[in-house]
Write a protein that holds these residues in place. Structure first.
Motif, PDB file in Angstrom:
ATOM      1  N   PRO A 133       0.874  -1.042   0.064  1.00  0.00           N
ATOM      2  CA  PRO A 133      -0.196   0.097  -0.037  1.00  0.00           C
ATOM      3  C   PRO A 133       0.983   1.357  -0.053  1.00  0.00           C
ATOM      4  CG  PRO A 133      -0.637  -1.551   1.751  1.00  0.00           C
ATOM      5  CD  PRO A 133       0.458  -2.035   1.127  1.00  0.00           C
ATOM      6  N   ARG A 134       0.368   2.221  -0.923  1.00  0.00           N
ATOM      7  CA  ARG A 134       1.285   3.327  -1.134  1.00  0.00           C
ATOM      8  C   ARG A 134       0.905   4.397   0.098  1.00  0.00           C
ATOM      9  NH1 ARG A 134      -0.048   8.189  -3.458  1.00  0.00           N
ATOM     10  NH2 ARG A 134      -2.069   7.624  -4.304  1.00  0.00           N
ATOM     11  N   GLY A 135      -0.420   4.337   0.332  1.00  0.00           N
ATOM     12  CA  GLY A 135      -1.019   5.376   1.542  1.00  0.00           C
ATOM     13  C   GLY A 135      -1.282   6.574   0.843  1.00  0.00           C
ATOM     14  N   GLY A 136      -2.107   7.227   1.523  1.00  0.00           N
ATOM     15  CA  GLY A 136      -2.447   8.776   0.826  1.00  0.00           C
ATOM     16  C   GLY A 136      -3.737   8.581   0.045  1.00  0.00           C
ATOM     17  N   GLU A 137      -4.066   9.706  -0.745  1.00  0.00           N
ATOM     18  CA  GLU A 137      -5.027   9.478  -1.718  1.00  0.00           C
ATOM     19  C   GLU A 137      -4.760   9.503  -2.997  1.00  0.00           C
ATOM     20  OE1 GLU A 137      -7.654  13.015  -0.766  1.00  0.00           O
ATOM     21  OE2 GLU A 137      -8.232  12.371   1.247  1.00  0.00           O
ATOM     22  N   PHE A 138      -5.256   9.120  -3.804  1.00  0.00           N
ATOM     23  CA  PHE A 138      -5.271   9.079  -5.305  1.00  0.00           C
ATOM     24  C   PHE A 138      -4.847  10.607  -5.919  1.00  0.00           C
ATOM     25  CE2 PHE A 138      -6.488   9.591  -9.727  1.00  0.00           C
ATOM     26  CZ  PHE A 138      -5.873   8.762 -10.340  1.00  0.00           C
ATOM     27  N   TYR A 139      -3.968  10.558  -6.703  1.00  0.00           N
ATOM     28  CA  TYR A 139      -3.608  12.042  -7.007  1.00  0.00           C
ATOM     29  C   TYR A 139      -3.118  11.963  -8.408  1.00  0.00           C
ATOM     30  CZ  TYR A 139       1.339  11.169  -6.403  1.00  0.00           C
ATOM     31  OH  TYR A 139       2.616  10.727  -6.391  1.00  0.00           O
ATOM     32  N   THR A 140      -3.306  12.854  -9.423  1.00  0.00           N
ATOM     33  CA  THR A 140      -2.834  13.041 -10.746  1.00  0.00           C
ATOM     34  C   THR A 140      -1.979  14.565 -10.894  1.00  0.00           C
ATOM     35  OG1 THR A 140      -4.598  13.904 -11.855  1.00  0.00           O
ATOM     36  CG2 THR A 140      -4.636  11.509 -11.591  1.00  0.00           C
ATOM     37  N   ASP A 141      -1.120  14.380 -11.884  1.00  0.00           N
ATOM     38  CA  ASP A 141      -0.569  15.634 -12.131  1.00  0.00           C
ATOM     39  C   ASP A 141      -1.378  16.978 -12.305  1.00  0.00           C
ATOM     40  OD1 ASP A 141       2.003  14.379 -11.686  1.00  0.00           O
ATOM     41  OD2 ASP A 141       2.251  14.191 -13.689  1.00  0.00           O
ATOM     42  N   ASN A 142      -2.529  16.661 -12.834  1.00  0.00           N
ATOM     43  CA  ASN A 142      -3.686  17.528 -12.908  1.00  0.00           C
ATOM     44  C   ASN A 142      -4.994  17.174 -12.594  1.00  0.00           C
ATOM     45  OD1 ASN A 142      -4.884  16.164 -15.186  1.00  0.00           O
ATOM     46  ND2 ASN A 142      -2.951  16.568 -16.036  1.00  0.00           N
ATOM     47  N   ASP A 143      -6.182  18.007 -12.551  1.00  0.00           N
ATOM     48  CA  ASP A 143      -7.264  17.662 -12.179  1.00  0.00           C
ATOM     49  C   ASP A 143      -8.164  17.303 -13.118  1.00  0.00           C
ATOM     50  OD1 ASP A 143      -7.314  20.910 -10.259  1.00  0.00           O
ATOM     51  OD2 ASP A 143      -6.519  18.850  -9.666  1.00  0.00           O
ATOM     52  N   ILE A 144      -7.686  16.700 -14.432  1.00  0.00           N
ATOM     53  CA  ILE A 144      -8.331  16.171 -15.268  1.00  0.00           C
ATOM     54  C   ILE A 144      -8.716  14.647 -15.046  1.00  0.00           C
ATOM     55  CG2 ILE A 144      -8.384  15.306 -17.742  1.00  0.00           C
ATOM     56  CD1 ILE A 144      -6.349  17.454 -18.379  1.00  0.00           C
ATOM     57  N   SER A 276      -3.184   4.990 -10.094  1.00  0.00           N
ATOM     58  CA  SER A 276      -2.127   5.939  -9.983  1.00  0.00           C
ATOM     59  C   SER A 276      -0.965   5.825 -10.230  1.00  0.00           C
ATOM     60  CB  SER A 276      -2.178   6.280  -8.245  1.00  0.00           C
ATOM     61  OG  SER A 276      -1.296   7.590  -7.833  1.00  0.00           O
ATOM     62  N   TYR A 277      -0.275   4.788 -10.171  1.00  0.00           N
ATOM     63  CA  TYR A 277       1.017   4.416 -10.665  1.00  0.00           C
ATOM     64  C   TYR A 277       1.088   4.874 -12.386  1.00  0.00           C
ATOM     65  CZ  TYR A 277       2.483   2.095  -6.481  1.00  0.00           C
ATOM     66  OH  TYR A 277       2.688   1.982  -4.923  1.00  0.00           O
ATOM     67  N   TRP A 278       0.051   4.366 -12.841  1.00  0.00           N
ATOM     68  CA  TRP A 278      -0.039   4.363 -14.536  1.00  0.00           C
ATOM     69  C   TRP A 278      -0.273   5.735 -14.857  1.00  0.00           C
ATOM     70  CZ3 TRP A 278       1.764   1.114 -18.271  1.00  0.00           C
ATOM     71  CH2 TRP A 278       2.047  -0.174 -17.779  1.00  0.00           C
ATOM     72  N   SER A 279      -0.767   6.712 -13.810  1.00  0.00           N
ATOM     73  CA  SER A 279      -0.949   7.930 -14.196  1.00  0.00           C
ATOM     74  C   SER A 279       0.190   8.896 -13.845  1.00  0.00           C
ATOM     75  CB  SER A 279      -1.918   8.474 -13.484  1.00  0.00           C
ATOM     76  OG  SER A 279      -2.174   9.827 -13.443  1.00  0.00           O
ATOM     77  N   ASP A 280       0.887   8.740 -12.872  1.00  0.00           N
ATOM     78  CA  ASP A 280       1.949   9.694 -12.409  1.00  0.00           C
ATOM     79  C   ASP A 280       3.524   9.089 -12.340  1.00  0.00           C
ATOM     80  OD1 ASP A 280       2.294   8.566  -9.738  1.00  0.00           O
ATOM     81  OD2 ASP A 280       0.375   9.401  -9.246  1.00  0.00           O
ATOM     82  N   THR A 281       3.587   7.965 -12.556  1.00  0.00           N
ATOM     83  CA  THR A 281       5.022   7.200 -12.425  1.00  0.00           C
ATOM     84  C   THR A 281       5.342   6.719 -13.683  1.00  0.00           C
ATOM     85  OG1 THR A 281       4.349   6.535 -10.021  1.00  0.00           O
ATOM     86  CG2 THR A 281       6.240   5.393 -11.218  1.00  0.00           C
ATOM     87  N   ILE A 282       4.605   6.155 -14.438  1.00  0.00           N
ATOM     88  CA  ILE A 282       4.984   5.451 -15.662  1.00  0.00           C
ATOM     89  C   ILE A 282       4.663   6.588 -16.976  1.00  0.00           C
ATOM     90  CG2 ILE A 282       4.523   3.571 -17.237  1.00  0.00           C
ATOM     91  CD1 ILE A 282       3.818   1.821 -14.617  1.00  0.00           C
ATOM     92  N   SER A 283       5.567   6.702 -17.751  1.00  0.00           N
ATOM     93  CA  SER A 283       5.561   7.647 -18.725  1.00  0.00           C
ATOM     94  C   SER A 283       4.762   6.682 -20.214  1.00  0.00           C
ATOM     95  CB  SER A 283       6.788   7.779 -19.351  1.00  0.00           C
ATOM     96  OG  SER A 283       7.271   8.824 -18.380  1.00  0.00           O
ATOM     97  N   LEU A 284       3.937   7.551 -20.832  1.00  0.00           N
ATOM     98  CA  LEU A 284       3.370   6.553 -21.889  1.00  0.00           C
ATOM     99  C   LEU A 284       3.427   7.595 -23.112  1.00  0.00           C
ATOM    100  CD1 LEU A 284      -0.207   5.700 -20.151  1.00  0.00           C
ATOM    101  CD2 LEU A 284       1.748   4.335 -20.662  1.00  0.00           C
TER     102      LEU A 284
END
Length: 288
Positions: A133-144, A276-284
């Protein structure tokens, strides 16, 4: 004990990656290599010994990461081995090239040990089936809002997934499909722009048979390719831990394979971290 082949010619980067992986994952053995030539030689010398994943730099002497990736994904006996490329370059052309060759994930090398730990958490969940578990709330680099499609034929599992995602990640826009047929109809109804807006697909392998799940995986890959849309990450989430299913899914270009636990609530509690990982850690690829 799961083996990770860590391939990088930079001693400091290898050390940071090793320390981060060992800090979050138990029962792993890390084999350090310094270039793509060594990686291919080790795989060739011991064909019966396969790593759980390869974590590989791009810029290396003799055989670089792109060349080694191309060799791995061009062979039937190696294509199913998950490869995560981590590199200092953020050049979209190189990122796109890596995905075209079949890389499972591309991560830009972090600038801090905290970033390396985040990377280690991501690969531990996505490729080693170790839930940390990463902990904390889900977040992204923007609000989209992120657009996620989940294809799951078990109604009880679908209800639990919906509840946990709505609770932990209310900004996510999640669409559920319940069968191979409904998923095909859904994607066929989308135009190119709508298809390109999908950020992640989570696919149950048995729909209810594995053949249906594998056929759908092939269809999704070919459909997005025909539409000229950058690869959408497809994560297989299945009750099966059979190596036959895991290898078949990776061989057909699933980005990752996660096994449901005996208690579904435990598996699904990590859906938020997965997104979250695929949103803010992994580049696509660009436009993805």
């Amino acid at each position: 004990m799961k083996q990770i082949y860590l391939v990088d010619d930079d001693d400091d980067d290898r050390l940071l990656a090793r320390q981060a992986l060992e800090s979050v994952a138990e029962e792993i053995e890390i084999v350090e290599l310094t270039n793509g030539y060594q990686l291919l030689a080790v795989l060739e010398a011991a064909p019966s010994v396969e790593p759980a994943m390869v974590l590989m730099d791009m810029n290396m002497p003799l055989v670089n990461g792109i060349e080694a990736l191309a060799a791995l994904k061009s062979r039937d006996d190696w294509r199913h081995i998950p490869v995560v490329m981590f590199s200092t370059t953020e050049n979209p052309k190189f990122v796109e090239k890596a995905y075209q060759l079949g890389v499972n994930a591309y991560i830009v090398k972090p600038a801090s040990f905290e970033g390396y730990t985040r990377m280690a958490q991501a690969v531990t969940l996505c490729f080693l089936n170790r839930y940390m578990p990463r902990g904390g709330e889900f977040y992204t680099d923007n609000d989209i809002a992120k657009n996620i499609v989940i294809i799951e034929d078990n109604p009880d599992h679908a209800v639990l997934m919906k509840f946990l995602l709505k609770k932990n990640a209310p900004k996510l826009n999640v669409v559920f499909q319940t069968s191979q047929e409904s998923a095909v109809s859904f994607f066929q109804s989308l135009g190119e722009k709508a298809s390109a807006a999908i950020d992640l697909i989570i696919l149950d392998l048995y729909l209810p048979d594995r053949e249906q799940g594998l056929d759908l995986l092939v269809w999704l890959r070919s459909t997005f390719m025909e539409r000229g849309i950058p690869a959408v990450p497809i994560i297989v989430l299945s009750a099966s831990s059979h190596q036959r299913d895991i290898k078949a899914s990776y061989g057909l270009q699933a980005n990752a394979y996660l096994t449901k636990t005996a208690e579904p609530a435990e598996s699904f509690s990590y859906l938020t971290d997965l997104c979250s990982y695929w949103s803010d850690t992994i580049s696509l690829p660009a436009n993805r």
